[in-house]
Structures are given as C-alpha cells and as structure tokens.
Motif scaffolding. Sequence first.
Motif, PDB file in Angstrom:
ATOM      1  N   GLU A 120       0.433  -1.367  -0.570  1.00 31.04           N
ATOM      2  CA  GLU A 120       0.057  -0.006  -0.342  1.00 31.04           C
ATOM      3  C   GLU A 120       0.778   1.405   0.304  1.00 31.04           C
ATOM      4  O   GLU A 120       1.501   1.426   0.860  1.00 31.04           O
ATOM      5  CB  GLU A 120      -0.890   0.280   0.896  1.00 31.04           C
ATOM      6  N   CYS A 121       0.789   2.059  -1.426  1.00 26.86           N
ATOM      7  CA  CYS A 121       1.071   3.264  -0.570  1.00 26.86           C
ATOM      8  C   CYS A 121       0.827   4.704   0.104  1.00 26.86           C
ATOM      9  O   CYS A 121      -0.049   5.018   0.117  1.00 26.86           O
ATOM     10  CB  CYS A 121       1.606   4.312  -2.443  1.00 26.86           C
ATOM     11  N   PRO A 122       1.731   5.592   0.596  1.00 28.96           N
ATOM     12  CA  PRO A 122       1.492   5.555   1.837  1.00 28.96           C
ATOM     13  C   PRO A 122       0.644   7.165   1.173  1.00 28.96           C
ATOM     14  O   PRO A 122      -0.196   7.568   1.947  1.00 28.96           O
ATOM     15  CB  PRO A 122       2.284   5.697   2.587  1.00 28.96           C
ATOM     16  N   HIS A 123       0.731   7.468  -0.378  1.00 26.56           N
ATOM     17  CA  HIS A 123       0.876   8.541  -0.594  1.00 26.56           C
ATOM     18  C   HIS A 123      -1.531   8.171  -0.635  1.00 26.56           C
ATOM     19  O   HIS A 123      -1.951   9.281  -0.530  1.00 26.56           O
ATOM     20  CB  HIS A 123       0.576   8.970  -1.917  1.00 26.56           C
ATOM     21  N   LYS A 124      -1.458   7.829  -1.488  1.00 25.93           N
ATOM     22  CA  LYS A 124      -3.634   7.848  -2.151  1.00 25.93           C
ATOM     23  C   LYS A 124      -3.502   5.651  -2.054  1.00 25.93           C
ATOM     24  O   LYS A 124      -4.015   5.540  -2.508  1.00 25.93           O
ATOM     25  CB  LYS A 124      -3.522   8.455  -2.767  1.00 25.93           C
ATOM     26  N   LYS A 125      -3.217   5.043  -1.352  1.00 26.31           N
ATOM     27  CA  LYS A 125      -2.717   3.688  -0.594  1.00 26.31           C
ATOM     28  C   LYS A 125      -2.945   2.682  -2.562  1.00 26.31           C
ATOM     29  O   LYS A 125      -3.660   1.913  -2.403  1.00 26.31           O
ATOM     30  CB  LYS A 125      -4.397   3.287  -0.349  1.00 26.31           C
ATOM     31  N   VAL A 126      -2.406   3.169  -2.592  1.00 31.51           N
ATOM     32  CA  VAL A 126      -2.244   2.302  -4.668  1.00 31.51           C
ATOM     33  C   VAL A 126      -1.581   0.819  -4.210  1.00 31.51           C
ATOM     34  O   VAL A 126      -0.557   1.244  -3.074  1.00 31.51           O
ATOM     35  CB  VAL A 126      -1.916   3.180  -5.682  1.00 31.51           C
ATOM     36  N   ALA A 127      -1.815  -0.249  -4.893  1.00 29.52           N
ATOM     37  CA  ALA A 127      -0.943  -1.392  -4.443  1.00 29.52           C
ATOM     38  C   ALA A 127       0.426  -1.322  -5.193  1.00 29.52           C
ATOM     39  O   ALA A 127       0.511  -0.594  -5.623  1.00 29.52           O
ATOM     40  CB  ALA A 127      -1.130  -2.016  -5.375  1.00 29.52           C
ATOM     41  N   GLN A 140       9.298   1.675  -6.343  1.00 33.64           N
ATOM     42  CA  GLN A 140       7.955   2.941  -7.099  1.00 33.64           C
ATOM     43  C   GLN A 140       6.715   2.772  -7.492  1.00 33.64           C
ATOM     44  O   GLN A 140       6.652   1.810  -7.937  1.00 33.64           O
ATOM     45  CB  GLN A 140       8.996   3.560  -8.464  1.00 33.64           C
ATOM     46  N   CYS A 141       5.989   3.871  -6.756  1.00 32.06           N
ATOM     47  CA  CYS A 141       4.518   3.489  -7.157  1.00 32.06           C
ATOM     48  C   CYS A 141       4.350   3.959  -8.624  1.00 32.06           C
ATOM     49  O   CYS A 141       4.953   4.732  -9.168  1.00 32.06           O
ATOM     50  CB  CYS A 141       3.725   4.580  -6.119  1.00 32.06           C
ATOM     51  N   SER A 142       3.653   3.083  -8.731  1.00 34.78           N
ATOM     52  CA  SER A 142       3.202   3.494 -10.633  1.00 34.78           C
ATOM     53  C   SER A 142       2.914   4.745 -10.873  1.00 34.78           C
ATOM     54  O   SER A 142       1.860   5.481 -11.937  1.00 34.78           O
ATOM     55  CB  SER A 142       2.783   2.387 -11.364  1.00 34.78           C
ATOM     56  N   TYR A 143       1.376   5.241  -9.312  1.00 33.51           N
ATOM     57  CA  TYR A 143       0.470   6.174  -9.778  1.00 33.51           C
ATOM     58  C   TYR A 143       1.194   7.468  -9.854  1.00 33.51           C
ATOM     59  O   TYR A 143       1.208   8.596 -10.819  1.00 33.51           O
ATOM     60  CB  TYR A 143      -0.119   5.835  -8.490  1.00 33.51           C
ATOM     61  N   HIS A 144       2.392   8.183  -8.865  1.00 30.06           N
ATOM     62  CA  HIS A 144       3.431   9.641  -9.212  1.00 30.06           C
ATOM     63  C   HIS A 144       3.830   9.124  -8.295  1.00 30.06           C
ATOM     64  O   HIS A 144       4.858   9.949  -8.031  1.00 30.06           O
ATOM     65  CB  HIS A 144       1.926  10.732  -7.647  1.00 30.06           C
ATOM     66  N   GLY A 145       4.970   8.036  -8.723  1.00 33.33           N
ATOM     67  CA  GLY A 145       6.393   7.299  -8.861  1.00 33.33           C
ATOM     68  C   GLY A 145       6.995   8.288  -7.457  1.00 33.33           C
ATOM     69  O   GLY A 145       8.532   7.990  -7.445  1.00 33.33           O
ATOM     70  N   TRP A 146       5.892   8.442  -6.136  1.00 34.06           N
ATOM     71  CA  TRP A 146       7.072   7.817  -5.028  1.00 34.06           C
ATOM     72  C   TRP A 146       7.550   6.123  -4.691  1.00 34.06           C
ATOM     73  O   TRP A 146       7.618   5.614  -5.246  1.00 34.06           O
ATOM     74  CB  TRP A 146       5.517   7.949  -3.904  1.00 34.06           C
ATOM     75  N   SER A 147       8.890   6.345  -4.338  1.00 30.03           N
ATOM     76  CA  SER A 147       9.637   5.471  -4.160  1.00 30.03           C
ATOM     77  C   SER A 147      10.467   5.526  -2.880  1.00 30.03           C
ATOM     78  O   SER A 147      10.624   6.457  -2.166  1.00 30.03           O
ATOM     79  CB  SER A 147      11.601   5.376  -4.972  1.00 30.03           C
TER      80      SER A 147
HETATM   81  S1  FES Z   1      -0.606   6.755  -5.082  1.00 28.03           S
HETATM   82 FE1  FES Z   1       1.260   5.952  -4.791  1.00 28.03          FE
HETATM   83  S2  FES Z   1       2.503   7.866  -5.486  1.00 28.03           S
HETATM   84 FE2  FES Z   1       0.619   8.371  -5.246  1.00 28.03          FE
END
Ligand code: FES
Length: 604
Positions: A120-127, A140-147
């Motif tokens: 779970e990405c801490p930003h917006k909870k995407v897998a 690296q999260c595929s949504y907004h690129g946080w690593s």
């Molecule tokens: S939800 Fe993962 S970077 Fe935004």
Amino acid sequence: MKIIWAAAAAPGLAFRHAPVVSWTRITTRIPPGSPLHSTAAVESAEAAVPSSAAPLSSPKRADFSGFDYGAHWYPVIWARDLRPNEPTRVTLFDVDYVVARTTAGTAGEEDEAFYALVDECPHKKVALSEGRVTKGGDFQCSYHGWSFDGSTGRCVEIPQTLIAKQGRAGAESYDKPQQSGGGRRRREDATSVAVTVVQGMVWLQPNYTPIEALAAAANGTLSGPPTIPEIDEEGYKTTVAIRDFPIAGQAGKGFDLYVSDGVENKPALDEEWPSSGWKATNSVPAVEKLIAYNSNFRLGGVKKKKDSKKKTDGPTKMATTIFHAPSVISMGRRDNATAPAAFVSGFWVSPTGVGRSRFMASATVKSPISVPRWATHMNLNNFLDQDTYLLVGQNRATLKREAEGYLANDASDATNPVRKSTYVYRSPSEKLPTRLGQFFDATLSRSPNRREGVLAWHRRNTEGGKLIGPGPSRREILDRHEQHTKICPDSSDLVERCDRVMKRSRLAAVALVLARLLLGGGAGGVAEEAGGPLAKGIIQWTVGLAADAARRSVLRPGPFVAILAAAAALYRGSSLIKREFHFKTDEGRHRHDVKAISDMWADL
Ligand code: FES
C-alpha cells in the motif's frame, strides 16, 4: 491418492535461481547509510522486539494456550518464481504484501536481495505491486512515482518535490530529526516487513520489521523457519510446486488432505515444543500398497490384486509424518523416525486468508537425475484436483460452524466449542489429524484477522442459518490456470512454447496442403522450362526451381503424408500438454475417477 503423488513426483529438479541460505540472511543487500548497519539501531530494536516472541511452554500435552501465530515465519512464494526486479503481490492473513527479488547494484544472483513491504502506497493507498523496481533497487509506485527503500520502507523520492532534484541525499535532508534505533517511521514511509529465504522459499514475518527481526535473531527470541533436512543434503534433488486454493484458509484443515488416509494402527505421537513452536511426529510401519492392504489383508482377500514386482525384503520402513506448527508438514519412509528418507514430500500451507490458502510443495529424492519441473506439476495438479473439489464443500461446512461458534460466544472467549464438534473421528489411524484438529480448534480464533474474516464470510454465504446455493462451480474451484500456471514461470513458459508449436505446426500443415493443391505432386514442371525465353525472368526461374524441388521431395505422397502426420502429432501433443495447465477435471473426468473408487475401497 497420496501414493500416486509420491511415486510419480519422485525425480526432482535442483533449485535454479535460489541457493539455500541461512535463515539469518534476513535482508541481503543493506544500502550504505541504512539504519540496518547501525549496531546501536539493533540494540535499540532488541528492546522493542514484540512480546509475541516468547517461546511456548512445554507441558506433556499442551493446551496450545501459549501458541502465538504472530511469533512465526510464513512461506509466501518460491524464490525461483520471483522474476528479478518485478514486484509481486503475496497475501498473509488477508493482508497484501509486495515482495521483490532485486539485483540492482549487485554483482548478480549471488548478491540478490529479497524485500517485502505492505502492499500500500502511503500517498493514496495504491498497490505498490502494480509499480516497478527502479534501477537503484527501490520500489516505485506507478501512480505518482514515489519511491521506497525495500529494507526500511523509507520514502526516498517524491518526484513532485525538491527531493527529485536532489536525489537520495535530498531525501535525507528532507527527513525530520531521527530517533535512536534507526529512524522513526514517517507518514510518507511504507511499512517494511522482515523477509528471509530458507530452502528456496521466501518467508515473511509480518510482526517484525527487518531490523527488529535481526535484533530478535541476535537475542534468541525469534527462531528461523522449520526446515526439512534432506533438502539440504548432498545427493538429493528437489522439485517444487505451488498452487492457490479456494480452501483451508489460515493454515487450517487443508492438512486433512495429506494425513487422513492410512490404515488402522495405534501410532505413537511424539510431541515437542522447540523454540520455533509445536512439532508433532507420527511414525508407523509403512504399508507398501494401501490398495493391496485393503483388499488382501483387511478384507481377507475379497479382491486380489496382482503381486507387486517390487521387492519388499528387508526391514519395514517407518512412514513418518511431521507437522511443524503452524504451516509445515513433511512425510517420508525411514529406517526409524529420525533416519534420512530416500524420498520426502514437503507441504507448506501459506495462510492467505479466510477460505483460501496458498499450497506449496516439494519432492526431495536421493537421485542424480532431475526432470523438468513442469512435468511434476502436471502430475501434482491431477492429484490435487481429485480432493480439492471435496475440500471446498468441507471448508464451507467448517467455516459455517466456526462462525456459529463465534456468534454464540463472547469475543474474548478464545475457544470455539461449536467448531470442535464438526468432525467425527473413529479410526486410530486418524490420531495425527485428531491432534491437529485440537491444535487448530484451540488456536485459529487467535490468528490474525480470523474472527472478523470468518464472520464476514458467514454474512456473505449464509441466509437464515443455512448455506446459500451450491457453492462455487467445479470450473471455478479447479481453475489450474488462475491457481497455478499464472504464478509458476516454468509452467507459463511451457504453455507459451506449446502455443508456438501449435501455431507453427498448423501453419506448416496449411502451407503444405496449399502447395500440393497449387503445384500438384508430380515431378518435373516449371524448372524444365527454365531455359526458355529470358522474359520469364530470373525470379520466375528461381521459383520454378523451388517448386520443382518441392514436387520431387516433400510433395511426393510418402513425405507429404509423413510431414502432415508429424505436424498433426506436434499440434495434438502440445495441445494435450497445454490442457494440463488449464481447467481439466470436468464432470466427465470426475465420473471416470469415481469408477476407480472400487479399487481403493472394496465393495462389501
Ligand atoms: S499513490 Fe503512490 S505515489 Fe501517489
């Protein structure tokens, strides 16, 4: 049914990607500057080790009240099935994790590392499992690129901030003041989970971060996963398998599949309480052929079977089954309960969630020969299909009883008397299953997310106290592609190869038939005219030569038929192999299997 698997899965394949390593290799690539390098951090984490690591007390017959699911490692996937630098989702106790085998910045497979984060990405909870592993080895999260750093979960880059310009060093300066013990988890950090690789399998300890696990290992409060000795022995080959089941969640009753068949005896059951948990060993004289035993001995020769050609001279082997709570079982025939076996089956039930589980298996044999892994998977899938459909019905009944027990009792009541009375045991051969049943009855309600998960299942699947509908279809329950092929690279690669062979053999056959229709099968033709007017051109002359050559060779009746037959055989063989990796055990196949029951359980 157990016999079928044991006999046919004997040849093995050594691990290709995953060398056997010490369990203490909890993380294998700790980046410079990571808090995991800090002795002070380990010492600090030692003080913070979860209290669940306390070893179980060891009375003669435990009531299991001290057993803690949170104190154990759980297998989630074979290391070789993780494609390098590809995030992969696994599940334990209805919580998703992302795991990866990274090779970034290393010399190769020798230095590869295994990491796990809560998915779970801490930003917006995407897998995070939908993202990627960067060249630097971060998730690296595929949504907004946080690593995120795999070993700590630390957020190391947010592309939309100044950090993006400053790289990892910038991430450090972005950090808030650190507490002792390796740094406080910030809101933008992911949650890291301890991971280790033992006997080719990736294990998670969801209650520990990597640094806590290192500390707990150092002070002896966390033991490694239980092992099967033969897997590490010289001269043995091991082949491994995996399948996701819609049954036996929470390391529960799926073990019935492997321990409930047998013959009447009064086996001794040894119980131990090593630091790694509870271990029960059942060792009984082996029966060479259960079918022959049933027909010739128990029923006094009602139905004679042909004598086995196999020599049975020598001392009787001891069929030894070892259950190591909460998720490992092994079986082998030994000279005595502790001697090495020439062949050992290992089974691990990974508790993915209520009403589902991941089944992992190994076949370890003393042999210099290996066979392709997919070949043993075909055999294992046929074996597993036979019982899985039955176990889904069983699973619905036991989950319903368990939910009724929770509804009838206070939430603080750890026992579940309703579930306890679900099964009826009458044979002494069921001594081990009975004891396992006592273990699960006494402990399941304390496993993570169990009670709420079972009650949610009950709301979805019952109405007025009765189960809704007939349950899932045979096609859903026995979908080998979803449950096995998709998560086994060896099998999915084989299916792709079969597709290619089928396509090419079909094309070859069509081309051959068309050529014969257009050119005919007789000798001579265009080539004889090749010396004619120049206007026919060199191309026409070349084509003519080729056509003529074809007429003289492959288009002649004998070769034509032989090539067509070979193409058809290739197509048919590939389609049969491919079928083994998709839904296969339909009603017709089931009726065929039922006819064989009289060979196993005689008519009276
Ligand atoms: S939800 Fe993962 S970077 Fe935004």
